[in-house]
Design an enzyme around this catalytic site. Structure first.
Site, PDB file in Angstrom:
ATOM      1  N   LYS A 114     -17.984 -35.644  79.608  1.00 51.15           N
ATOM      2  CA  LYS A 114     -17.949 -34.211  79.903  1.00 51.15           C
ATOM      3  C   LYS A 114     -16.505 -33.723  79.954  1.00 51.15           C
ATOM      4  O   LYS A 114     -15.645 -34.346  80.584  1.00 51.15           O
ATOM      5  CB  LYS A 114     -18.655 -33.956  81.240  1.00 51.15           C
ATOM      6  CG  LYS A 114     -18.960 -32.505  81.542  1.00 51.15           C
ATOM      7  CD  LYS A 114     -19.840 -32.393  82.787  1.00 51.15           C
ATOM      8  CE  LYS A 114     -20.221 -30.961  83.106  1.00 51.15           C
ATOM      9  NZ  LYS A 114     -21.078 -30.869  84.309  1.00 51.15           N
ATOM     10  N   CYS A 175     -23.774 -28.880  80.462  1.00 50.40           N
ATOM     11  CA  CYS A 175     -23.902 -27.963  81.604  1.00 50.40           C
ATOM     12  C   CYS A 175     -22.734 -26.980  81.748  1.00 50.40           C
ATOM     13  O   CYS A 175     -22.658 -25.993  81.040  1.00 50.40           O
ATOM     14  CB  CYS A 175     -24.096 -28.767  82.883  1.00 50.40           C
ATOM     15  SG  CYS A 175     -24.781 -27.787  84.240  1.00 50.40           S
ATOM     16  N   SER A 359     -44.123 -18.063 115.476  1.00 51.56           N
ATOM     17  CA  SER A 359     -43.835 -17.125 116.563  1.00 51.56           C
ATOM     18  C   SER A 359     -44.602 -15.821 116.472  1.00 51.56           C
ATOM     19  O   SER A 359     -44.644 -15.066 117.440  1.00 51.56           O
ATOM     20  CB  SER A 359     -42.333 -16.808 116.557  1.00 51.56           C
ATOM     21  OG  SER A 359     -42.010 -16.037 115.398  1.00 51.56           O
TER      22      SER A 359
END
Length: 714
Positions: A114, A175, A359
């Site tokens: 890369k 990427c 809740s």
């Protein structure tokens, strides 16, 4: 005639360090690609190890195991007769690289490291790897002995090169390189590369997919060519969910797209493209002039052709037609993204299910609804005969071996794996919140417990009074702010202790075979975390939190969407309720309100969060930005809100160091783990306030002068 090539993009649900499972999924993707007629298969970034190994990438074992897994892949029958693009880490000359292995029939053609590493936000690739900062440079890599025995070669090319076949040329981009201004695909395209693969590890973020799609389309819209984008899917062991969406494009048109949220471990998309379309697209003289000047790549030659030598006799084999991209609404992203993340955690950690403190407010309601969404996805996968989901579901539900039982509805699955508890007090909790919690649990099928914690709270406050001879009181009863806050916090912290007790013992109470325990879910949203509007170590302290990266505004939109799409009319009551912690006594004249307590709305908090993190503004920059934008407020009111935000942000920042690991979904998340690295002991922003007050003085002086001038004119 046309030169038709069928290419495949594999999106895989890999798990960091699951070498055996990862290898099996890679081989399965190759089998599917081959079955579909593909001659080129591309997989995700670092697919052998899983992308999220983090500091394990510093271990020599990991590199050794990667080669062992690659050997298994090279030898497998399903991995022959097509070019494979496989992601794994490689150590070359004692330097760690994030690499792609391009191979064909037990031969490694090229190891391509890369060039540009992702090193911001959630990514720290430069902590583990070194970028290959030598474009178009190639040298020799000496293979491990185990690989030499398979390939018969001692060394292979290592570097920035391309693969030349008799009919085309293939280049690899990884990427982050796609997102850089001078992306490698530009030079490769000018150099005659016609097919570009992109092996990625891109996580889900709300409203992010459209940006990714546009960038990928631009990769071939100007330069032409076939672009294959692959990505991980699912959770590989961290806060991120990789959201698939593999793509195949030609000349800017999308011809195949993978699912964004899926429970499939292996998904392979294919498309048939005509190389002649690429060549005719690249006709412009200006492109030709730039191509002549472009730097050349070393071409690694192979005799394997991606296209058939003669035109296919089967007339049904034709180029795949373009399609419109599928992009989910943000409400759908909230419904499906965290749900997939929760399923991966549940099936991989070996627990009996989930436990939630419900809740009656919208945050815990959203959390419960996401669990229900997870159950809906699982039921659909069962109907689709997803064997892995069926196997995981039976194991999680502790179904005896040999039984063919499976849940048939989401409610039936919820009843097995989802547990909720309402923990109220006599004077502070309302019958409305208690009723909402009970009704929602009943509607989705969860196992619900309803209890009051007054006796436990009283025991602790009595202990304090016994030791100190001081009896703390709420503000409503004449107590100080310190007393009032302490009495609220003891309730919140006791709820955390109690919910863990229930999580550990409810499976035993329900006589679940094998016992087990439950994972506790947190339900603090991203805005509460940013503002610090929560108690440290209260019931927001849990095992994982599916909404910790989602804003209150988006959660309300999700609940409104789920009300209709999940057929849950009870959600309307949650939408109309005032957000409240219910930690102070309720009276005819007072009901605790979140936004009143905070001194700002949740919508305003979202704005502050984006300006602080995404726009990278400090107090002064935030003030000067908001004055012309928030025209409904005076400059002084803007100043007071900004100052209030930064005051509470600073004094509460320490809470984020202990927050529950949360699903990452928002760019302005204050998650202290890797994503938002800031100190947690702050000085006052005195310098900034003095500068803002100077500007504010000029604003107000100018306004007074203008008003005085207008009065004189009248």
């Amino acid at each position: 005639m046309g030169h038709l090539v069928t290419v495949a993009a594999a999106q895989l649900n890999q798990w960091a360090l699951d070498f055996k499972g990862n290898t099996e999924r890679i081989i399965e993707s190759c089998r599917i690609a081959k079955e579909k007629g593909a001659t080129l298969r591309c997989g995700p970034e670092l697919e052998i190890t899983g992308y999220g190994c983090l500091d394990h990438f510093l271990e020599a074992d990991l590199f050794m195991h990667s080669w062992e897994c690659l050997a298994t892949i090279l030898l497998h029958d399903s991995c022959q007769d097509m070019i494979l693009d496989i992601g794994m880490p490689v150590m070359h000359r004692n330097v760690r690289y994030n690499c792609r292995i391009l191979c064909y029939n037990k031969q490694i053609l090229l190891i391509r490291p890369k060039l540009w590493l992702a090193n911001d936000g959630n990514y720290r690739e430069m902590r583990y790897f070194t970028p290959w900062s030598r474009p178009q440079h190639v040298e020799s890599y000496y293979l491990p002995r185990s690989i030499r025995a398979i390939t018969g070669n001692t060394k292979v090319p290592f570097g920035d090169a391309v693969i030349s076949t008799p009919d085309t040329c293939i280049g690899a981009e990884t990427c982050e390189e796609l997102f850089t201004p001078n992306a490698p695909h530009i030079q490769m395209s000018l150099n005659g590369v016609e097919i570009i693969t992109n092996s990625s590890g891109s996580h889900h973020e709300l409203r992010k997919l459209n940006t990714r799609l546009n960038l990928i389309q631009e990769a071939t819209r100007k330069s032409g060519g076939i672009y294959i984008y692959t990505n991980h899917s699912g959770c590989d062991g961290d806060r991120l969910l990789y959201d698939g969406s593999a793509l195949i494009l030609i000349n800017g048109d999308i011809v195949a797209q993978g699912s964004q949220f899926s429970l499939l471990d292996v998904e392979v998309i294919t498309a048939t493209c005509d190389l002649e379309e690429v060549r005719s697209f690249r006709f412009a003289p200006s492109r030709g002039l730039q191509a002549v000047q472009a730097p050349s790549y070393e071409r690694i030659e192979t005799e394997f052709s991606l296209s058939a030598e003669t035109a296919p006799l089967d007339q049904s084999v034709r180029p795949t037609s373009p399609i419109e991209p599928r992009i989910h609404l943000p409400e759908e992203e909230i419904a499906f993204g965290p749900a997939c993340w929760l399923w991966d955690y549940l099936r991989r950690c070996g627990v009996a299910g989930y436990m939630l403190a419900l809740s009656g407010g919208i945050d815990s309601c959203a959390t419960a609804t996401i669990v229900f969404s997870m159950c809906r996805l699982v039921i659909q996968a069962i109907k689709d005969e997803n064997e892995q989901v069926i196997k995981d579901c039976r194991r999680i539900c502790a179904i005896e071996e040999g039984s063919d039982w499976l849940p048939s509805t989401p409610e039936e699955l919820c009843a097995k794996i989802f547990h909720t508890a309402y923990m109220g007090t006599e004077k502070n909790s309302s019958k409305e919140t208690r009723s909402r919690a009970s009704e929602l649990s009943k509607r989705i099928g969860a196992y619900h417990s309803d209890l009051n914690i007054d006796t436990v709270v009283k025991s602790l406050t009595d202990l304090f009074t016994y030791v100190t001879k001081f009896s703390p009181r709420f503000r409503a009863h004449g107590g100080t702010n310190a007393e009032n806050l302490a009495l609220q916090n003891i309730q919140a912290r006791l709820r955390m202790v109690i919910i863990y007790l229930f999580a550990q013992l409810l499976p035993t109470v329900r006589q679940r075979p094998g016992g087990g325990s439950l994972l506790v879910l947190g339900s603090a949203n991203v805005d509460e975390c940013l503002r610090g509007y929560l108690t440290k170590y209260d019931c927001s302290s849990a095992d994982i939190n599916p909404i910790g990266g989602i804003s209150k505004t988006d959660l309300k939109r999700f609940i409104a969407w789920a009300r209709t799409n999940f057929d849950l009319p009870i959600l309307e009551d949650f939408l109309n309720a005032t957000p409240t912690a219910e930690l102070e006594p309720i009276s005819e004249t007072y009901v605790q309100s979140d936004e009143a307590d905070m001194g700002m709305t949740y919508d305003e908090l979202s704005v502050f969060g984006r300006l602080r993190k995404v726009s990278k503004l400090g107090p002064y920059g935030m003030f000067t930005h908001l004055v012309p934008v928030w025209t409904h407020l005076t400059p002084r009111q803007v100043y007071e809100k900004v100052r209030r935000f930064y005051y509470f942000y600073a004094i509460n920042r320490h809470k984020m160091t202990t927050m529950t690991p949360a699903y990452h979904a928002e760019q302005y998340s204050p998650d202290d783990n890797r994503f938002d690295l800031r100190p947690f002991l702050y000085p006052s922003f005195t310098w900034a306030w003095e500068k803002i007050e100077g500007v504010l003085g000029r604003y107000e002086k100018g306004k007074e002068g203008k008003e005085g001038k207008e009065e004189k004119e009248e």
